[in-house]
Scaffold this motif. Structure first.
Motif, PDB file in Angstrom:
ATOM      1  N   ASP A 196       0.825  -1.206   0.000  1.00 15.23           N
ATOM      2  CA  ASP A 196       0.000   0.000   0.000  1.00 15.23           C
ATOM      3  C   ASP A 196       0.860   1.258   0.000  1.00 15.23           C
ATOM      4  N   TYR A 216      -8.261  -0.620   0.645  1.00 21.05           N
ATOM      5  CA  TYR A 216      -7.840  -1.315   1.851  1.00 21.05           C
ATOM      6  C   TYR A 216      -7.653  -2.783   1.505  1.00 21.05           C
ATOM      7  N   GLN A 224      -6.214  -5.961  -2.939  1.00 19.51           N
ATOM      8  CA  GLN A 224      -6.587  -4.613  -2.552  1.00 19.51           C
ATOM      9  C   GLN A 224      -8.031  -4.363  -3.006  1.00 19.51           C
TER      10      GLN A 224
END
Length: 674
Positions: A196, A216, A224
């Motif tokens: 991320d 998230y 993801q």
């Protein structure tokens, strides 16, 4: 017309990391939220003004620079129509631009400018590595030891008790695994844990701010999930050094016109219908820009090194390479078949001792003299932020008679008072360099690369390199961006109208810059080098806007570099560099730093770098200021780094420390002290 009511710098916002403190209790959070909301409304209004039938999209954000003089009143004017949103409309400068605030921040204060050139009254600062305290190295190595121990244990037991998760690493249905668990260990056990932070998807233009898509992961970054929302963040991580990558303005208008005339993409390789008058014009412009005889453009920066170096060297050739040269050069060197020797990074003593040795010893086994010796270096190193010691290496070149190849991927456009790279920064004639290589993806806001040098060399590379006869030509829209950006840096001088046969010969020949230009940098670009349909605004044809951008970039780079050192951080590289590596060391702090910067009242988008791009123990965040940033933007970054760095125990520098308020107040003094 709106004006800025105060000239005092903003007070530092309180920490957002204090325990038991909600967002509503933080006045800076509320102010930032309302401010960004107002900016979004203003930009949406501007968007609908350009296209009243277009849906509202979240674009554009954060404020422009807070200047320190009362005469720097501010306004926002888009095509002579102003969209007012009271009371939080973002300030702009007195200057009228056609870009939005997210792409380019407006700052009219001339004090926030600097000229990028080497001061010969001071010795060249050698690259020195500042070491942190021993406990930092100890904690870093312990972290990697724990990572490897637990990771290999999980692999050992997982392959026996959870085989479905390790199918790609084990023989399956008669197929061998594509890669071993050891080879992919860092990818699976380190990088994936902070994917991320590495792979942050964005939409729109990576200008002064960037729009990051929110997402998230429920399974530790194996997958993801996008939420459908997005976050506007201050962008301090892109290579858009001169902010030429814009959605509005003369650059965008010229690109749009080229698409109408030539289509969206190229239609073939350099030896068929893929090349056109734009490519010939671009090659002539590159040669004129650099002060060389001829130039050759390539559709990919990486391929420029990896495919042209084999055309320069072969059996019987010795290549001497800096130990931190980019991967593209390493690939090209391996493919050339030449002998390779490595010298310590940017260490001219190491280079000279190596030159003496190889010249005395000659080729292996036969000890015959080398056919040629080619030294390959970078003008600005992308991971270290260090400048090449060009004066010394040119002195060695005259002494030992080797050929010099300089990769200016990051230095072209960003260094020098005229934006011509390291030769311009050190005021050394470009004719002293045998081969100049660079890319268009950093300083020029486009894509591709170039090789520039003597005409005989370029003619040979057109036929001998793989990128010449086989690679795709650069798309017309992309090459148009290159032409406009480069022409705007030089400025355009009126010239007698030439016939098409004189200006644009067949595509397999080249326009050669005057031979006398190889001795020094030429002036403005003749108008005949540009396509007749390309009309640039006055601020581009006279070069004034590009000069302003280069001076703003030079100020921002120095201010961020020296400001971080004064705050107590360990920073690599040289102050004029647009790459500012801030050392973090411990791998566990890398993702934490990115996430904490993203959680600021005004989010900041940063990127981190660790193994294998760097050594295990020197993980870092790589900050890249641009001309689009204002002085206030750099203040925001410094305040955020000061607070987050204090929490994560990152301040291990030996420089005399100042407080953040003193750094922001004495910014101009700091910049001119280096």
């Amino acid at each position: 017309m709106l004006s800025l009511m105060t000239s005092n710098p903003p007070s530092p916002s309180p920490s957002i990391f204090k325990e038991k403190e909600s967002l509503s209790q933080l006045p800076s959070m509320a102010t930032a939220a309302s401010y960004l909301s107002a900016v979004q409304q203003a930009d949406s209004c501007a968007h609908t003004h350009d296209n009243p039938h277009a849906p509202l999209t979240p674009t554009f954000s954060i404020s422009s620079s807070v200047t320190t003089s009362s005469e720097d009143s501010v306004d926002e004017d888009d095509d002579n129509n102003t969209c007012f949103v009271n009371p939080h409309t973002p300030p702009t400068s007195e200057q009228v631009f056609t870009t939005a605030h997210t792409e380019f921040g407006h700052c009219a204060n001339e004090a926030y400018r600097c000229v990028s050139k080497h001061d010969y009254t001071k010795p060249f600062q050698e690259h020195t590595i500042e070491e942190p305290p021993c406990y930092v190295h100890f904690a870093t190595y312990i972290s990697f030891l724990i990572l490897h121990m637990l990771g290999h244990l999980r692999d050992f037991f997982g392959k026996r008790f959870a085989k479905s998760h390790f199918t790609h690493l084990m023989p399956h249905n008669g197929y061998a695994p594509l890669n071993s668990s050891f080879d992919s260990f860092v990818l699976r056990r380190l990088k994936r844990r902070m994917d991320d932070c590495y792979a942050q998807p964005i939409t729109g233009i990576p200008g002064r701010t960037v729009l990051v898509l929110d997402r998230y992961s429920p399974d530790y970054n194996h997958t993801q999930i996008y939420t459908g929302g997005n976050t506007r963040a201050l962008n301090i991580s892109s290579y858009n050094y001169l902010a030429f990558s814009q959605g509005r303005g003369s650059w965008a208008d010229a690109v749009a016109e080229s698409i109408r005339r030539y289509g969206v993409s190229s239609c073939g390789t350099r030896l068929d219908s893929g090349s056109n008058d734009l490519h010939v014009s671009a090659e002539a412009l590159v040669a004129h820009f650099l002060g060389t005889e001829d130039a050759l453009v390539c559709s990919m920066g990486f391929a420029t090194n990896s495919t042209f170096i084999p055309g320069l060297a072969g059996k019987g050739t010795l290549i001497i390479s800096d130990e931190l040269n980019h991967t593209s050069m390493r690939v090209g060197i391996r493919q050339s078949g030449a002998e390779v020797r490595i010298f310590k990074h940017n260490n001219m003593s190491s280079l000279e001792s190596l030159l003496r040795e190889v010249i005395i010893q000659g080729q292996p086994k036969t000890h015959r003299a080398w056919k040629k010796i080619l030294v390959i270096v970078e003008g600005l190193y992308s991971m270290e932020g260090t400048l090449l010691n060009l004066p010394k290496i040119v002195e060695l070149k005259q002494k030992y008679k080797f050929y010099l190849y300089i990769d200016e991927a990051h230095s072209i456009g960003s260094l020098g008072s005229r934006g011509r790279g390291v030769t311009d920064y050190f005021n050394i004639p470009p004719g002293s360099i045998d081969v100049l290589m660079g890319t268009f993806s950093k300083g020029f806001g486009a894509a591709g690369g170039y090789i520039s040098g003597p005409k005989t060399l370029i003619d040979a590379l057109r036929l001998r390199s793989h990128s010449g006869p086989y690679a795709e030509a650069i798309a017309p829209s992309v090459i148009t961006q290159v032409v406009v950006s480069m022409a705007s840096i030089m400025g355009v001088a009126p010239a007698p109208q030439l016939t098409k046969s004189t200006l644009f010969p067949s595509f397999d020949s080249s326009i050669v810059a005057p031979k006398e230009s190889a001795a020094e940098f030429p002036g403005m670009a003749p108008a005949s080098m540009l396509p007749t349909w390309m009309n640039l605004c006055p601020s581009l044809t006279d070069g004034s806007e590009a000069r302003t951008r280069m001076r703003r970039l030079a100020f921002n780079c120095r201010y961020l570099h020296v400001g971080l050192k004064k705050l107590g951080f360990i920073v690599y590289g040289h102050a004029p560099s647009p790459i500012v590596p801030l050392l973090i060391f411990n791998p566990g702090k890398l993702p934490l730093f990115v996430r904490m910067m993203r959680a600021r009242p005004i989010p900041i988008a940063v990127v981190v770098v660790t193994y294998p791009a760097t050594s295990f123990e020197t993980g870092r965040v790589r900050l890249c200021p641009s001309a689009s940033h204002t002085k206030e933007d750099i203040d925001i970054v410094l305040r955020a780094c000061d607070e987050v760095g204090g929490i994560l125990d990152m301040k291990h520098g030996s420089c005399e420390r100042w407080g953040i308020d003193e750094v922001c107040e004495r910014a101009v003094e700091l910049v001119h002290s280096v």
